[in-house]
Design a protein around this motif. Sequence first.
Motif, PDB file in Angstrom:
ATOM      1  N   PHE A  15       6.686 -16.639  -9.182  1.00  0.00           N
ATOM      2  CA  PHE A  15       7.879 -15.797  -9.337  1.00  0.00           C
ATOM      3  C   PHE A  15       9.040 -16.433  -8.583  1.00  0.00           C
ATOM      4  O   PHE A  15       8.851 -16.964  -7.494  1.00  0.00           O
ATOM      5  N   GLY A  54      -2.296 -11.038  -5.028  1.00  0.00           N
ATOM      6  CA  GLY A  54      -2.150 -11.393  -6.442  1.00  0.00           C
ATOM      7  C   GLY A  54      -2.983 -10.555  -7.398  1.00  0.00           C
ATOM      8  O   GLY A  54      -3.056 -10.856  -8.597  1.00  0.00           O
ATOM      9  N   SER A  56      -2.706  -7.342  -8.657  1.00  0.00           N
ATOM     10  CA  SER A  56      -2.012  -6.652  -9.755  1.00  0.00           C
ATOM     11  C   SER A  56      -1.379  -7.654 -10.722  1.00  0.00           C
ATOM     12  O   SER A  56      -1.328  -7.416 -11.926  1.00  0.00           O
TER      13      SER A  56
ATOM     14  N   GLN B 154       9.792  -6.277  -7.318  1.00  0.00           N
ATOM     15  CA  GLN B 154       9.298  -7.624  -7.058  1.00  0.00           C
ATOM     16  C   GLN B 154       8.276  -7.658  -5.923  1.00  0.00           C
ATOM     17  O   GLN B 154       7.879  -8.731  -5.481  1.00  0.00           O
ATOM     18  N   LEU B 155       7.874  -6.498  -5.460  1.00  0.00           N
ATOM     19  CA  LEU B 155       6.887  -6.443  -4.389  1.00  0.00           C
ATOM     20  C   LEU B 155       5.578  -5.885  -4.918  1.00  0.00           C
ATOM     21  O   LEU B 155       5.550  -5.177  -5.921  1.00  0.00           O
ATOM     22  N   SER B 156       4.496  -6.183  -4.224  1.00  0.00           N
ATOM     23  CA  SER B 156       3.205  -5.597  -4.597  1.00  0.00           C
ATOM     24  C   SER B 156       3.174  -4.139  -4.138  1.00  0.00           C
ATOM     25  O   SER B 156       4.027  -3.707  -3.355  1.00  0.00           O
ATOM     26  N   GLY B 157       2.187  -3.376  -4.627  1.00  0.00           N
ATOM     27  CA  GLY B 157       2.086  -1.957  -4.289  1.00  0.00           C
ATOM     28  C   GLY B 157       2.061  -1.723  -2.782  1.00  0.00           C
ATOM     29  O   GLY B 157       2.784  -0.879  -2.246  1.00  0.00           O
TER      30      GLY B 157
END
Lengths: 264, 329
Positions: A15, A54, A56, B154-157
């Motif tokens: 990303f 990584g 999800s 743009q962030l993880s949960g």
Amino acid sequence: MTAPLLEVENLVRTFTLPREHLFRPPPVVNALRGVGFTITPGRSLGLVGESGSGKSTLARLAMALDRPTSGTVRLMGHDLFAQPAAKLRTLRRHMQMIFQDPYGSLDPRQKVARIVAEPLEALTGAPKAEREARVREALASVGLGDTALDRYPHEFSGGQRQRIATARALVTRPDLIVADEPVSALDVSVRAQVLNLLRDLQEKFSVTFLMISHDLAVVDYLCDDIVVLKDGLIVESGASAEILRRPQHPYTRELIAAATKRYS
Amino acid sequence: MAEVLLSVRNLRVDLPGPGGPLPALRGIDFEIARGGTLGLVGESGSGKSMTALALMGLLPEGAKLSGSIRFEGRELVGLPESALCDLRGNRIAMTFQEPMTALNPVQPIGRQVAESMMLHRGFSRAVAEDEAVRLLDRVGLPDPRRRLASYPYQLSGGQRQRVMIALALGCAPALLIADEPTTALDATIQGQVLALLRELVEERGMALLLISHDLNAVAAAATDVAVMYGGAIVERGPATSVFRAPAHPYAKGLIAALPALEPERLAGAPRARLQAIPGSVPDLAGFGPGCTFADRCAWVIGACRAAPPPLVPVSPGHSAACIRLGDLS
Ligand SMILES: Nc1ncnc2c1ncn2[C@@H]1O[C@H](COP(=O)(O)OP(=O)(O)OP(=O)(O)O)[C@@H](O)[C@H]1O
Ligand SMILES: Nc1ncnc2c1ncn2[C@@H]1O[C@H](COP(=O)(O)OP(=O)(O)OP(=O)(O)O)[C@@H](O)[C@H]1O
Ligand code: SF4
Ligand SMILES: [Mg+2]
Ligand SMILES: [Mg+2]
């Protein structure tokens, strides 16, 4: 040898983040740095790993909801990123996803009856009465009664929403369910009920799971194999029993310690 | 005895329903001292988040609130919205169960955290930005300076959850209500976040209402625990006492249902089926006038359904709302 259900090969996803400075290149995040594994029908796979490792990202790629920087995902032998849109739609019917964030994944303007029935509508043939019965049955199996049908997602508690998302995913009894933290918001008793239900689905309807959780006890309960992800790479993988008995990576050991301890 | 910061008495919330008002909270009582931590645990749908929203003055539309919420000596029930708005963020902050409800999706996270500090603590932009980096680092966001310009999507949960915690802590509240702050986090980071909360409780004398279905998290951070079922507090007391000797039938079942990797399993034994409390919580319209747990309780008798059982003491500071405590032990 049974044909594989899902094959993930050398998956990379990078990303690009927003620039901090006008004159510097924007920072990048290597969310997946070459990940591969195979799921055969009936052998559920658990994906564990720390926050941001990584998981999800991988789930979204497995569902073809995002495109990889490189690498392939094959569902029942078909390369998901090389299919025309119509073919991809048909392939998608074999799989369903339970998202990590139930709030964002349930359409706020639809009533629960509609939300849960939606995946059934894509399947042709089933008469209306049968579809309604399936919706009720799916809701009941996650501990929600008929009164839920006529309500909107915001009228439910966090854990109830997570269960609505689960009912939606299992209503078609797909071949593969990608479940991203499906029980994280549930108290231990309701969690036990949902986990038992998922196990029944495996046994009765041969549903296979790609199950993501930060809790090793949860993954072990449903999965035959475990993959441990760290910083976008697989640091350990193998049969659940084997990994529990002889964990190699320090991070895996930590996860086991956390899942073993009980409060005193 | 530390000074009481928050005192909740006979708090009721009724939600509008098709067939009349639905009791979401049925008259609950608790208090939290300055520097104290109360853990609120209980079944999914039992009213934990509703309690938090009532304290914040953020109940769903049409909800009726009654009873008393005294905070820093001031009655909050009946306070006009403008006064509540002043309290929120300044004296009372909350982290929500679903981070996306609290984060602004179209603003970079660094700006959100920094601006909240500028607003509530009067920092200049430069100071607030440095503070934001420090706070994001403390909640374990990797490489926070590089992440300031990232948007929530743009962030993880788990990263989003931690940004929201930083956002709430940035205001230096006297009371932090944390609704499931560690659900999306793995053990290592969960430990780090709980340690940070404990530190703030000790350093700043912040009071903490820690809502979690995770009994381990509550056991690690709370001095006192209240167990909810069906909109009522069915048991409360010192954490050690409640976890070691739960008295109410629901609390007993909850603590027995905890899934853990048993030593036998680690040695290679097959997995045993999980123990769930039989039945499920009825929805709000399904409760009778008596004990909310009656439909699922193995010890239920006729008298249980007649009136809500009062909380009765079982040991010092520890009480449970069940009329058959004597027969259970
Ligand atoms: N759209 C995006 N843009 C930029 N970075 C992203 C994006 N989505 C994810 N990332 C980053 O990629 C990494 C992996 O994220 P991912 O959501 O896959 O983590 P996760 O393992 O699911 O974590 P969690 O347990 O916290 O949910 C994280 O560092 C995250 O910030
Ligand atoms: N806006 C609303 N309208 C009607 N009912 C609601 C609304 N919000 C919540 N409820 C109901 O109120 C009850 C309490 O909900 P609450 O969100 O407080 O549960 P909770 O204890 O936080 O559960 P969880 O652990 O699942 O988050 C639930 O039965 C829920 O369905
Ligand atoms: S009051 Fe009666 S129904 Fe309620 S928990 Fe006690 S024994 Fe069970
Ligand atoms: Mg995730
Ligand atoms: Mg809640």
